[in-house]
Design an enzyme around this catalytic site. Structure first.
Site, mmCIF file in Angstrom:
data_model
loop_
_atom_site.group_PDB
_atom_site.id
_atom_site.type_symbol
_atom_site.label_atom_id
_atom_site.label_comp_id
_atom_site.label_asym_id
_atom_site.label_seq_id
_atom_site.Cartn_x
_atom_site.Cartn_y
_atom_site.Cartn_z
ATOM 1 N N ALA A 127 41.581 39.732 41.761
ATOM 2 C CA ALA A 127 40.591 40.946 42.461
ATOM 3 C C ALA A 127 41.312 41.692 42.706
ATOM 4 C CB ALA A 127 41.301 39.790 44.582
ATOM 5 N N SER A 152 40.726 46.343 40.911
ATOM 6 C CA SER A 152 39.639 46.881 41.641
ATOM 7 C C SER A 152 38.993 46.624 40.515
ATOM 8 C CB SER A 152 40.541 48.594 40.883
ATOM 9 O OG SER A 152 41.936 48.948 40.990
ATOM 10 N N LEU A 153 38.736 46.503 39.595
ATOM 11 C CA LEU A 153 37.304 46.067 38.542
ATOM 12 C C LEU A 153 36.629 44.902 39.026
ATOM 13 C CD1 LEU A 153 36.896 47.868 35.021
ATOM 14 C CD2 LEU A 153 36.257 48.810 37.358
ATOM 15 N N GLY A 154 37.790 44.003 39.087
ATOM 16 C CA GLY A 154 37.319 42.597 39.203
ATOM 17 C C GLY A 154 36.327 42.601 41.030
ATOM 18 N N ALA A 186 37.200 52.981 39.701
ATOM 19 C CA ALA A 186 37.897 52.059 40.914
ATOM 20 C C ALA A 186 39.475 52.245 40.855
ATOM 21 C CB ALA A 186 37.190 50.599 41.161
ATOM 22 N N LYS A 241 37.244 54.085 22.512
ATOM 23 C CA LYS A 241 37.091 54.766 23.969
ATOM 24 C C LYS A 241 38.486 53.938 23.353
ATOM 25 C CE LYS A 241 38.184 53.799 28.687
ATOM 26 N NZ LYS A 241 38.358 53.518 29.227
ATOM 27 N N ASN A 295 41.541 56.831 24.446
ATOM 28 C CA ASN A 295 42.783 56.998 25.301
ATOM 29 C C ASN A 295 44.242 57.239 24.449
ATOM 30 O OD1 ASN A 295 41.425 54.016 27.250
ATOM 31 N ND2 ASN A 295 41.357 55.893 27.759
HETATM 32 P P1 NAD Z 1 44.398 45.645 38.968
HETATM 33 O O1 NAD Z 1 45.701 45.670 38.539
HETATM 34 O O2 NAD Z 1 43.659 46.167 40.322
HETATM 35 O O3 NAD Z 1 43.050 44.573 39.108
HETATM 36 C C1 NAD Z 1 43.573 42.570 38.137
HETATM 37 C C2 NAD Z 1 44.194 42.008 38.479
HETATM 38 O O4 NAD Z 1 44.714 40.898 37.769
HETATM 39 C C3 NAD Z 1 45.222 42.360 40.011
HETATM 40 O O5 NAD Z 1 44.977 41.925 41.481
HETATM 41 C C4 NAD Z 1 46.479 40.924 39.779
HETATM 42 O O6 NAD Z 1 47.362 40.245 40.447
HETATM 43 C C5 NAD Z 1 45.406 40.199 38.396
HETATM 44 N N1 NAD Z 1 45.960 39.403 37.542
HETATM 45 C C6 NAD Z 1 46.608 39.399 36.766
HETATM 46 N N2 NAD Z 1 46.494 37.932 35.859
HETATM 47 C C7 NAD Z 1 45.899 37.184 36.793
HETATM 48 C C8 NAD Z 1 45.824 35.709 37.123
HETATM 49 N N3 NAD Z 1 46.965 34.534 35.768
HETATM 50 N N4 NAD Z 1 45.404 35.154 37.762
HETATM 51 C C9 NAD Z 1 44.501 36.221 39.121
HETATM 52 N N5 NAD Z 1 44.884 37.264 38.893
HETATM 53 C C10 NAD Z 1 45.748 37.568 38.170
HETATM 54 O O7 NAD Z 1 43.356 46.258 36.936
HETATM 55 P P2 NAD Z 1 42.412 47.126 37.137
HETATM 56 O O8 NAD Z 1 42.231 48.670 36.644
HETATM 57 O O9 NAD Z 1 40.838 46.235 37.911
HETATM 58 O O10 NAD Z 1 41.603 46.792 34.736
HETATM 59 C C11 NAD Z 1 41.576 45.803 34.942
HETATM 60 C C12 NAD Z 1 41.082 46.050 33.447
HETATM 61 O O11 NAD Z 1 39.994 46.763 33.531
HETATM 62 C C13 NAD Z 1 42.768 46.957 32.661
HETATM 63 O O12 NAD Z 1 42.098 46.893 31.221
HETATM 64 C C14 NAD Z 1 41.797 48.833 32.362
HETATM 65 O O13 NAD Z 1 42.511 49.191 31.982
HETATM 66 C C15 NAD Z 1 39.877 48.167 32.524
HETATM 67 N N6 NAD Z 1 39.463 49.208 33.909
HETATM 68 C C16 NAD Z 1 39.687 49.687 34.616
HETATM 69 C C17 NAD Z 1 39.635 50.496 35.190
HETATM 70 C C18 NAD Z 1 38.805 50.853 37.121
HETATM 71 O O14 NAD Z 1 38.712 52.132 37.374
HETATM 72 N N7 NAD Z 1 40.265 50.579 37.087
HETATM 73 C C19 NAD Z 1 37.855 51.555 34.479
HETATM 74 C C20 NAD Z 1 37.926 51.408 32.805
HETATM 75 C C21 NAD Z 1 38.442 49.981 32.718
HETATM 76 O O1 KPL Z 2 39.469 56.726 31.368
HETATM 77 C C1 KPL Z 2 40.579 57.465 30.257
HETATM 78 C C2 KPL Z 2 42.045 56.946 31.677
HETATM 79 O O2 KPL Z 2 42.427 57.735 32.295
HETATM 80 O O3 KPL Z 2 41.970 55.801 31.113
HETATM 81 C C3 KPL Z 2 40.184 58.378 30.252
HETATM 82 C C4 KPL Z 2 39.839 59.734 31.749
HETATM 83 C C5 KPL Z 2 39.231 59.455 29.321
HETATM 84 C C6 KPL Z 2 41.853 59.200 29.664
HETATM 85 O O4 KPL Z 2 41.738 59.208 28.785
#
Ligand code: NAD
Ligand code: KPL
Length: 303
Positions: free
Chosen positions: A8, A10-12, A129, A182, A186
């Site tokens: 739960a 950001s993305l979840g 997010a 991507k 990155n």
């Molecule tokens: P986050 O850290 O906000 O959320 C991850 C959640 O997973 C945390 O709440 C953590 O406690 C939970 N978690 C981890 N292991 C667990 C387990 N065993 N059981 C239950 N919960 C567990 O991460 P995020 O930012 O949502 O990123 C998730 C993925 O998406 C990453 O690989 C990130 O690079 C990618 N991503 C994120 C964004 C963004 O805007 N946040 C955008 C693009 C890609």
């Molecule tokens: O995806 C990104 C990140 O910050 O992880 C961008 C904005 C593309 C930079 O690599």
């Protein structure tokens, strides 16, 4: 059919709130009893969109709950993906589907190896997010999500639900190409923003470093059979630097907040792939070592 969403964060939370509000049956899986209790005290998940906060009181459970899982959205960081799936493996129903939302490469194969009986759908997302408080997530940037299954080209029927939920997406017949592209973006941007301690836009002051990395990443993509992901990489990196000039990269934010970064699934993966192909990429390798040193000096994991 119901959705289980692990993580739960950001993305979840962003996916959970949008699916639930269009009538999908969504259950969260939280890490442990303390997180479950904190969630119950918060009364649910809050999604903040265009300044408007909406509370979603979704059911939540622990990984060791007995309810079978048919469709799992894995929304944790890349380094948590395999251990998380290992803890859920006994609950996966026959024909279960996993949607892997992790950035970078490497974690998808770790997961797929653990659960060969399940269908693993890989995702690459440009949505943005962030968590402003526990169980409160801000939808910061509209983007797009590509989903694909390297083993089976047929799209799953539930893509319609994403459409109804307003989750902009496409089914990709070459999801590896999306993930590699991507990863290369990155690798060209994020580590330099950490080492120069700067916003993305300030990389315009380091054009030779960016160009050298793009040239080596292009060579790597081509050697790995990813020519379309290699096309005009330098041009796109420059465009992204310009378009996101005021932002701090996700890796910069992780280091700034003393959180573990996904280095192993970005630069680490790229350097391993170069090694496998006997390819010398001196700038990329030096960058990896400098970044590892930088993380170690701050007491952060460097792998
Ligand atoms: P986050 O850290 O906000 O959320 C991850 C959640 O997973 C945390 O709440 C953590 O406690 C939970 N978690 C981890 N292991 C667990 C387990 N065993 N059981 C239950 N919960 C567990 O991460 P995020 O930012 O949502 O990123 C998730 C993925 O998406 C990453 O690989 C990130 O690079 C990618 N991503 C994120 C964004 C963004 O805007 N946040 C955008 C693009 C890609
Ligand atoms: O995806 C990104 C990140 O910050 O992880 C961008 C904005 C593309 C930079 O690599």
């Amino acid at each position: 059919m119901s959705w289980h969403i692990l993580g739960a964060g950001s993305l979840g939370s962003l996916w959970a709130a949008r699916l639930a509000r269009c009538g999908e049956d969504v259950t969260l899986i939280l890490r442990n009893a303390a997180r479950l209790q904190a969630y119950q005290q918060a009364g649910g998940l809050t999604l903040v969109e265009q300044g408007q906060a909406q509370l979603h009181a979704l059911p939540a459970q622990l990984p060791d709950d007995e309810q079978p899982i048919q469709r799992l959205l894995l929304a944790c960081k890349a380094y948590d993906a395999a251990p998380a799936v290992a803890s859920l493996a006994p609950r996966l129903a026959s024909g279960a589907e996993l949607i892997l939302l992790q950035n970078g490469l490497g974690s998808q194969d770790e997961v797929a190896r653990l659960v060969p009986q399940a269908r693993c759908i890989f995702a690459s997302s440009t949505e943005g997010a962030f968590r402003q408080a526990d169980f409160q997530v801000v939808f910061a940037g509209h983007g797009h999500t590509w989903l694909g299954d390297p083993l089976r080209p047929q799209p799953p029927a539930w893509l319609d639900a994403l459409h109804t939920a307003g989750i902009a997406h496409d089914w990709s017949l070459d999801i590896h190409s999306r993930l590699w592209r991507k990863l290369a973006l990155n690798c060209a941007i994020n580590p330099l923003t950490v080492l120069h301690d700067c916003r993305n836009g300030e990389l315009r002051e380091h054009p030779a470093e960016v160009a050298n990395l793009c040239a080596e990443l292009t060579e790597l993509l081509q050697r790995c059979g990813q020519s379309s992901a290699a096309e005009n990489l330098h041009g796109e990196v420059q465009r992204v630097i310009q378009a996101t000039a005021a932002n701090y990269s996700s890796m910069h934010q992780d280091v700034q907040h003393r959180r573990r970064s996904e280095i192993a699934y970005l630069l680490g993966y790229a350097c391993q792939a170069a090694k496998r192909h006997d390819l010398a990429l001196p700038h990329l390798q030096a960058l990896h070592q400098r970044l590892q040193g930088h993380l170690q000096a701050r007491g952060l994991p460097s792998h």
